[in-house]
Design an enzyme around this catalytic site. Structure first.
Site, PDB file in Angstrom:
ATOM      1  N   SER A   8      84.431 -22.538 -61.383  1.00  0.00           N
ATOM      2  CA  SER A   8      84.932 -22.242 -60.034  1.00  0.00           C
ATOM      3  C   SER A   8      85.487 -23.508 -59.395  1.00  0.00           C
ATOM      4  O   SER A   8      84.761 -24.489 -59.193  1.00  0.00           O
ATOM      5  CB  SER A   8      83.801 -21.692 -59.175  1.00  0.00           C
ATOM      6  N   HIS A  33      88.332 -19.850 -62.321  1.00  0.00           N
ATOM      7  CA  HIS A  33      87.883 -18.965 -61.232  1.00  0.00           C
ATOM      8  C   HIS A  33      88.325 -19.583 -59.901  1.00  0.00           C
ATOM      9  O   HIS A  33      87.959 -20.710 -59.574  1.00  0.00           O
ATOM     10  CB  HIS A  33      86.362 -18.824 -61.292  1.00  0.00           C
ATOM     11  N   ASP A  35      88.476 -19.152 -55.858  1.00  0.00           N
ATOM     12  CA  ASP A  35      87.849 -18.469 -54.727  1.00  0.00           C
ATOM     13  C   ASP A  35      88.745 -18.540 -53.501  1.00  0.00           C
ATOM     14  O   ASP A  35      88.951 -19.614 -52.935  1.00  0.00           O
ATOM     15  CB  ASP A  35      86.501 -19.137 -54.413  1.00  0.00           C
ATOM     16  N   MET A  37      89.136 -17.491 -49.668  1.00  0.00           N
ATOM     17  CA  MET A  37      88.279 -17.074 -48.539  1.00  0.00           C
ATOM     18  C   MET A  37      89.102 -17.084 -47.261  1.00  0.00           C
ATOM     19  O   MET A  37      89.860 -18.026 -47.013  1.00  0.00           O
ATOM     20  CB  MET A  37      87.126 -18.064 -48.387  1.00  0.00           C
ATOM     21  N   HIS A  66      89.261 -14.559 -57.165  1.00  0.00           N
ATOM     22  CA  HIS A  66      88.182 -13.852 -56.459  1.00  0.00           C
ATOM     23  C   HIS A  66      88.540 -13.813 -54.981  1.00  0.00           C
ATOM     24  O   HIS A  66      88.450 -14.816 -54.284  1.00  0.00           O
ATOM     25  CB  HIS A  66      86.874 -14.612 -56.724  1.00  0.00           C
ATOM     26  N   MET A  68      87.811 -13.164 -51.475  1.00  0.00           N
ATOM     27  CA  MET A  68      86.807 -12.920 -50.427  1.00  0.00           C
ATOM     28  C   MET A  68      87.577 -12.803 -49.115  1.00  0.00           C
ATOM     29  O   MET A  68      87.520 -13.667 -48.233  1.00  0.00           O
ATOM     30  CB  MET A  68      85.786 -14.064 -50.427  1.00  0.00           C
ATOM     31  N   MET A 137      77.945 -10.547 -57.461  1.00  0.00           N
ATOM     32  CA  MET A 137      77.604 -11.791 -56.762  1.00  0.00           C
ATOM     33  C   MET A 137      76.100 -12.026 -56.883  1.00  0.00           C
ATOM     34  O   MET A 137      75.302 -11.122 -56.613  1.00  0.00           O
ATOM     35  CB  MET A 137      77.969 -11.698 -55.273  1.00  0.00           C
ATOM     36  N   GLY A 142      80.605 -17.110 -49.958  1.00  0.00           N
ATOM     37  CA  GLY A 142      81.088 -17.960 -48.870  1.00  0.00           C
ATOM     38  C   GLY A 142      80.923 -19.440 -49.136  1.00  0.00           C
ATOM     39  O   GLY A 142      81.693 -20.248 -48.623  1.00  0.00           O
ATOM     40  N   PHE A 143      79.940 -19.787 -49.959  1.00  0.00           N
ATOM     41  CA  PHE A 143      79.657 -21.201 -50.182  1.00  0.00           C
ATOM     42  C   PHE A 143      79.233 -21.440 -51.625  1.00  0.00           C
ATOM     43  O   PHE A 143      78.563 -20.582 -52.216  1.00  0.00           O
ATOM     44  CB  PHE A 143      78.501 -21.669 -49.278  1.00  0.00           C
ATOM     45  N   GLY A 144      79.583 -22.611 -52.142  1.00  0.00           N
ATOM     46  CA  GLY A 144      79.080 -23.021 -53.445  1.00  0.00           C
ATOM     47  C   GLY A 144      77.707 -23.660 -53.278  1.00  0.00           C
ATOM     48  O   GLY A 144      77.234 -23.881 -52.159  1.00  0.00           O
ATOM     49  N   GLY A 145      77.076 -23.924 -54.406  1.00  0.00           N
ATOM     50  CA  GLY A 145      75.836 -24.701 -54.402  1.00  0.00           C
ATOM     51  C   GLY A 145      74.603 -23.977 -53.903  1.00  0.00           C
ATOM     52  O   GLY A 145      73.605 -24.617 -53.560  1.00  0.00           O
ATOM     53  N   ASP A 175      78.416 -14.498 -60.524  1.00  0.00           N
ATOM     54  CA  ASP A 175      78.983 -15.596 -59.728  1.00  0.00           C
ATOM     55  C   ASP A 175      78.010 -16.039 -58.643  1.00  0.00           C
ATOM     56  O   ASP A 175      77.664 -15.264 -57.755  1.00  0.00           O
ATOM     57  CB  ASP A 175      80.300 -15.087 -59.092  1.00  0.00           C
ATOM     58  N   GLY A 176      77.588 -17.310 -58.763  1.00  0.00           N
ATOM     59  CA  GLY A 176      76.764 -17.909 -57.721  1.00  0.00           C
ATOM     60  C   GLY A 176      75.434 -18.410 -58.232  1.00  0.00           C
ATOM     61  O   GLY A 176      74.636 -17.634 -58.759  1.00  0.00           O
ATOM     62  N   GLY A 177      75.232 -19.707 -58.133  1.00  0.00           N
ATOM     63  CA  GLY A 177      73.931 -20.285 -58.498  1.00  0.00           C
ATOM     64  C   GLY A 177      73.651 -20.317 -59.981  1.00  0.00           C
ATOM     65  O   GLY A 177      72.494 -20.440 -60.397  1.00  0.00           O
ATOM     66  N   SER A 198      79.242 -25.678 -59.013  1.00  0.00           N
ATOM     67  CA  SER A 198      78.591 -26.991 -58.961  1.00  0.00           C
ATOM     68  C   SER A 198      78.003 -27.410 -60.307  1.00  0.00           C
ATOM     69  O   SER A 198      77.947 -28.602 -60.601  1.00  0.00           O
ATOM     70  CB  SER A 198      77.533 -27.035 -57.851  1.00  0.00           C
TER      71      SER A 198
END
Ligand code: DX5
Ligand code: ZN
Length: 221
Positions: A8, A33, A35, A37, A66, A68, A137, A142-145, A175-177, A198
């Protein structure tokens, strides 16, 4: 199913974006990927059409966009022209999901449907057969990390089981974490397209990409 890494760009250095794309492509990532937003569907504003257009010449890898964004169908044509290969829209952001899917198809992009963590799989019942990819998701978008929400594992398994029952080989993207530590569980549950922000763009990016790909290979043996 083929396992694919989709770094991402949200976690990349935006001041050096072209090189950040080339680095992950050279290290073996198959998707990029991206993002997008809009500050409405999610609180943040990230990047948009001109940026995608500018990085398109950097690589021929798949641009996995993606969205959003509220009512993403409004931008489908512009995204195609900018170089999107997969357009992934949130069910929660489309008043007329079936129509939006039709628009994406007509423009000859691959169709992705994204669900927020708390959105039930049942909203896909009528459209599952029209999707090339379902993006689950594993954090609130809305946010990485952020940290992966554990109940996503069971949601992935239930979706893979449902797809198998229907005889569909649809991709499941998570997607995410995602980290090197939890990716094995996600693959085991039935995901095959792995987004990592990240965990890729922190430290040695090329080595991180290779570590993910090696893990995919080890786990398929
Ligand atoms: C979050 C984005 C993700 C994000 C993932 O809203 O959709 O793609 O960049 O970042 P990490 O891997 O850091 O959670
Ligand atoms: Zn994303």
């Amino acid at each position: 199913m083929k396992r694919i890494l989709a770094p991402s760009l949200l976690a990349a250095d935006f001041g050096n974006l072209a090189d950040e794309v080339k680095t992950v492509a050279a290290a073996g990532a198959e998707y990029i990927h991206i993002d997008v937003m809009d500050g409405m569907f999610v609180p943040s504003i990230s990047l948009g059409i001109p940026v995608i257009q500018s990085i398109r010449p950097c690589t021929d890898k798949v641009f996995d966009v993606h969205m959003m964004v509220e009512e993403p169908g409004r931008y489908a044509r512009a995204m195609k022209e900018a170089g999107a290969d997969i357009l992934c829209v949130h069910q929660e952001a489309c008043r007329h999901l079936d129509r939006t899917i039709g628009q994406i198809r007509e423009l000859e992009m691959r169709v992705g449907i994204a669900l927020n963590p708390a959105t039930p799989l049942s909203v896909l019942d009528c459209v599952l057969e029209q999707a090339d990819m379902i993006l689950l998701m594993s954090v609130n978008p809305g946010f990485g990390g952020q940290k992966l929400i554990p109940y996503i594992l069971e949601k992935i398994s239930r979706l893979r089981k449902r797809l198998n029952q229907l005889g569909l080989e649809t991709d499941i993207e998570v997607d995410g974490g995602v980290t090197l530590e939890n990716v094995g569980q996600l693959l085991g549950a039935g995901a095959n397209v792995i987004v990592a922000g990240s965990a890729v763009y922190r430290g040695d990016t090329s080595a991180n990409v290779r570590a993910f790909i090696n893990t995919f290979e080890e786990l398929s043996e």
